[in-house]
Enzyme design. Structure first.
Site, PDB file in Angstrom:
ATOM      1  N   LYS A 106     -11.699  34.115 -25.461  1.00 23.38           N
ATOM      2  CA  LYS A 106     -12.326  33.468 -24.309  1.00 23.38           C
ATOM      3  C   LYS A 106     -11.782  33.894 -22.954  1.00 23.38           C
ATOM      4  CE  LYS A 106     -14.550  29.765 -24.619  1.00 23.38           C
ATOM      5  NZ  LYS A 106     -15.886  29.606 -24.063  1.00 23.38           N
TER       6      LYS A 106
ATOM      7  N   GLU B  10     -15.806  26.013 -12.198  1.00 25.70           N
ATOM      8  CA  GLU B  10     -16.137  24.705 -12.779  1.00 25.70           C
ATOM      9  C   GLU B  10     -15.415  23.571 -12.063  1.00 25.70           C
ATOM     10  OE1 GLU B  10     -17.008  25.911 -17.408  1.00 25.70           O
ATOM     11  OE2 GLU B  10     -14.957  25.841 -16.692  1.00 25.70           O
TER      12      GLU B  10
ATOM     13  N   THR C  79     -36.633  31.683  -9.040  1.00 16.80           N
ATOM     14  CA  THR C  79     -37.007  30.310  -8.680  1.00 16.80           C
ATOM     15  C   THR C  79     -37.160  29.600 -10.018  1.00 16.80           C
ATOM     16  OG1 THR C  79     -39.395  30.699  -8.745  1.00 16.80           O
ATOM     17  CG2 THR C  79     -38.299  31.067  -6.613  1.00 16.80           C
ATOM     18  N   HIS C  80     -36.847  28.329 -10.065  1.00 20.70           N
ATOM     19  CA  HIS C  80     -36.872  27.559 -11.329  1.00 20.70           C
ATOM     20  C   HIS C  80     -35.974  28.211 -12.385  1.00 20.70           C
ATOM     21  CE1 HIS C  80     -40.506  25.485  -9.722  1.00 20.70           C
ATOM     22  NE2 HIS C  80     -40.766  26.697  -9.235  1.00 20.70           N
TER      23      HIS C  80
ATOM     24  N   ASN D  97     -12.686  32.098 -19.281  1.00 21.49           N
ATOM     25  CA  ASN D  97     -13.490  30.980 -18.788  1.00 21.49           C
ATOM     26  C   ASN D  97     -13.511  30.886 -17.263  1.00 21.49           C
ATOM     27  OD1 ASN D  97     -14.090  30.095 -21.412  1.00 21.49           O
ATOM     28  ND2 ASN D  97     -12.191  28.898 -21.519  1.00 21.49           N
TER      29      ASN D  97
ATOM     30  N   ASN E 158      -2.554  -2.261  12.888  1.00 18.35           N
ATOM     31  CA  ASN E 158      -3.985  -1.927  12.935  1.00 18.35           C
ATOM     32  C   ASN E 158      -4.255  -0.674  13.773  1.00 18.35           C
ATOM     33  OD1 ASN E 158      -4.048  -4.252  11.508  1.00 18.35           O
ATOM     34  ND2 ASN E 158      -5.133  -5.478  13.040  1.00 18.35           N
TER      35      ASN E 158
ATOM     36  N   TYR F 206     -10.084  -5.495  12.397  1.00 19.08           N
ATOM     37  CA  TYR F 206      -9.466  -4.983  11.171  1.00 19.08           C
ATOM     38  C   TYR F 206      -9.595  -6.018  10.063  1.00 19.08           C
ATOM     39  CZ  TYR F 206      -5.999  -3.409   7.787  1.00 19.08           C
ATOM     40  OH  TYR F 206      -5.390  -3.013   6.629  1.00 19.08           O
TER      41      TYR F 206
ATOM     42  N   SER G  73       0.812  -1.225   0.000  1.00 18.76           N
ATOM     43  CA  SER G  73       0.000   0.000   0.000  1.00 18.76           C
ATOM     44  C   SER G  73       0.840   1.266   0.000  1.00 18.76           C
ATOM     45  CB  SER G  73      -0.940  -0.004   1.210  1.00 18.76           C
ATOM     46  OG  SER G  73      -0.205  -0.096   2.406  1.00 18.76           O
TER      47      SER G  73
ATOM     48  N   GLN H  94      -7.757  -0.980   3.963  1.00 17.77           N
ATOM     49  CA  GLN H  94      -6.604  -0.318   3.355  1.00 17.77           C
ATOM     50  C   GLN H  94      -7.015   0.702   2.286  1.00 17.77           C
ATOM     51  OE1 GLN H  94      -2.772  -2.396   2.818  1.00 17.77           O
ATOM     52  NE2 GLN H  94      -3.209  -2.296   0.643  1.00 17.77           N
TER      53      GLN H  94
ATOM     54  N   LYS I 247      -7.605   5.137   2.620  1.00 15.65           N
ATOM     55  CA  LYS I 247      -6.743   6.290   2.327  1.00 15.65           C
ATOM     56  C   LYS I 247      -6.961   6.822   0.915  1.00 15.65           C
ATOM     57  CE  LYS I 247      -3.845   3.445   4.085  1.00 15.65           C
ATOM     58  NZ  LYS I 247      -4.772   2.792   5.049  1.00 15.65           N
TER      59      LYS I 247
HETATM   60  N1  ARG Z   1      -1.311  -1.165   5.011  1.00 13.79           N
HETATM   61  C1  ARG Z   1      -2.347  -1.508   5.924  1.00 13.79           C
HETATM   62  C2  ARG Z   1      -3.496  -0.512   5.823  1.00 13.79           C
HETATM   63  O1  ARG Z   1      -3.321   0.468   5.199  1.00 13.79           O
HETATM   64  C3  ARG Z   1      -1.824  -1.507   7.303  1.00 13.79           C
HETATM   65  C4  ARG Z   1      -2.487  -2.462   8.200  1.00 13.79           C
HETATM   66  C5  ARG Z   1      -2.166  -3.862   7.832  1.00 13.79           C
HETATM   67  N2  ARG Z   1      -2.539  -4.746   8.868  1.00 13.79           N
HETATM   68  C6  ARG Z   1      -2.691  -6.038   8.684  1.00 13.79           C
HETATM   69  N3  ARG Z   1      -3.007  -6.733   9.673  1.00 13.79           N
HETATM   70  N4  ARG Z   1      -2.546  -6.591   7.501  1.00 13.79           N
HETATM   71  O2  ARG Z   1      -4.579  -0.684   6.354  1.00 13.79           O
END
Ligand code: ARG
Length: 429
Positions: free
Chosen positions: A280, A287, A152-153, A282, A107, A314, A24, A319, A322
């Site tokens: 132009k 946007e 309105t509308h 813009n 975890n 967990y 990761s 994972q 993020k």
């Molecule tokens: N890279 C993992 C995550 O982002 C970390 C936790 C991994 N823990 C595990 N028991 N495999 O969540």
């Protein structure tokens, strides 16, 4: 691939495709600084529980402080940011580095780092939204008596003041401040000490790490501590709503800056040109702010689906959290800041707004209300006026607006009261 922290159990090694899928690092290297801070706090807890000697803890702390601002120490072969930090410590300090993970799991570690990062980012979003409310309030004060057509509308409805319209947007952002405060509150809990799910046998005091990290609370249940991603959902919801509100403001700016409306001139510093069409100008800022709403709602939806039916505690599904929050928490702030810049400098064409407000048909309700004052039942008055819309003579939209002095209404006096309230609400937490 660096030797995984768990290689002792599975010495044969991962299939390269499994590694490619599981690692990761590309999605969590941004947590470096926060994970180092979490590790420093864990060292303090280990020291307080006498698992680490004072001298060991100081050595570890010194090294962690040294590497805090050096994410370049991460190697592409690291599995994730957490194992990268442990590798760096072990390479430098040998056995002492290898002691740091006692009583901790990735975890509780990843939950801690994510909370620290989220706290910083959401506080930044809050700051930006507060500034936007201030700018809208200022522009509203400036234009408390500027007449504008109200819709309105998306059809001309009744004359309002430009300040009234600006305050309307500002109040929606005040509600976002409350949602951001709620998200910051649910983020303010330290999971450190929960371990993999069941704490540890070292008798670590979660309060020690929490105090070190400035968290207001410690976890109530170690299983919940490593499973809980509500704080991210709360943050994503708060950002989604802020961006939804921003998209509504942005949409009106896009419309108003078109030749068809012609109510605003975009400031050069907050507009773009075309690579091909020389004429132009813009509204790209508005946007893109509007566009980011989809990313936020996507992140929120993605996280909710990830959490649904997920067994305690967990699971590796987590994972992906993020990937779902990172862009949202970062870009919400950028979008709000950019719209603040745009709104602070945008030029309102008060003549065009007055001309559009002078459309006689927009005073039809006023004429009907005058008849009511003469004793005509409103339904009859409505019918009478409706049958002669084309004959209505142009009235004075300014007078119409001034008469609408109900609290919360468009009159200059009501708008000034709204501006005062906005300023008060934006300040209070
Ligand atoms: N890279 C993992 C995550 O982002 C970390 C936790 C991994 N823990 C595990 N028991 N495999 O969540």
């Amino acid at each position: 691939m660096t030797k995984p922290t768990w290689a002792g159990r599975l010495p044969g090694g991962l299939a390269p495709e499994a590694w490619e899928f599981l690692h990761s690092l590309p999605h969590d290297r941004f947590l470096w600084r926060f994970d180092v801070a979490g590790t420093i706090a864990h060292v303090a807890a280990l020291e307080a529980a006498e698992v680490l000697k004072k001298t060991e803890a100081s050595k570890l702390r010194r090294e962690l402080e040294r590497i805090r601002d050096h994410p370049e120490l991460i190697e592409d072969t690291d599995e994730d940011v957490h194992s990268a930090i442990e590798r760096v410590l072990t390479e430098k300090l040998g056995d002492l580095g290898a002691k740091v993970h006692a009583g901790r799991s990735r975890n509780d570690q990843v939950a801690t780092a994510l909370r620290l990062w989220s706290r910083e980012k959401l506080a930044g979003v809050r700051h930006a939204v507060e500034a936007l409310v201030g700018i809208l309030a200022e522009r509203a004060e400036e234009h408390a008596a500027t007449v504008a057509p109200g819709y309105t509308h998306l059809q001309r409805a009744q004359p309002i003041s430009l300040g009234h319209w600006l305050c309307a947007h500002a109040f929606s952002f005040v509600r976002d401040l409350r949602r951001l405060d709620a998200a910051l509150e649910s983020t303010d809990v330290s999971p450190l000490g929960a371990g993999a799910l069941a704490t540890s046998t070292f008798g670590l005091d979660p309060k020690v790490a929490a105090a070190e990290l400035g968290f207001g609370e410690t976890f109530d249940n170690s299983i919940d501590a490593v499973s809980d991603r509500d704080f991210l959902a709360d943050g994503l919801y708060a950002c989604s709503m802020a961006l939804i509100h921003l998209s509504r403001l942005a949409e009106e700016i896009v419309l108003w800056s078109s030749s068809e409306f012609g109510f605003v001139t975009l400031p050069d510093a907050w507009a773009t040109g075309s690579s091909m069409m020389p004429q132009k100008k813009n509204p790209d800022v508005a946007e893109l702010a509007r566009g980011h709403t989809g990313v936020a709602v996507g992140g929120l939806t993605g996280l909710l689906v990830t959490l649904k039916s997920l067994p305690l505690a967990y699971d590796r599904d987590l994972q992906v959290d993020k990937q779902l929050v990172r862009d949202v928490f970062v870009k919400t702030r950028l979008a709000v800041d950019a719209m603040s810049g745009l709104m602070s400098e945008i030029a309102f064409d008060t003549d065009a707004l007055a001309a559009a407000s002078g459309d006689a048909s927009m005073l039809a309700t006023d004429v009907a209300e005058d008849l009511v004052r003469e004793g005509v039942p409103f339904r009859d008055a409505h019918e009478q006026v409706a049958s002669r819309i084309a004959e209505l003579e142009a009235g004075d939209p300014r007078r119409s607006v001034a008469k609408r002095s109900t609290p919360g209404g468009p009159s200059p006096k009501s708008v000034k009261a709204q501006v005062r309230k906005l300023r008060r609400l934006a300040r209070t937490r």
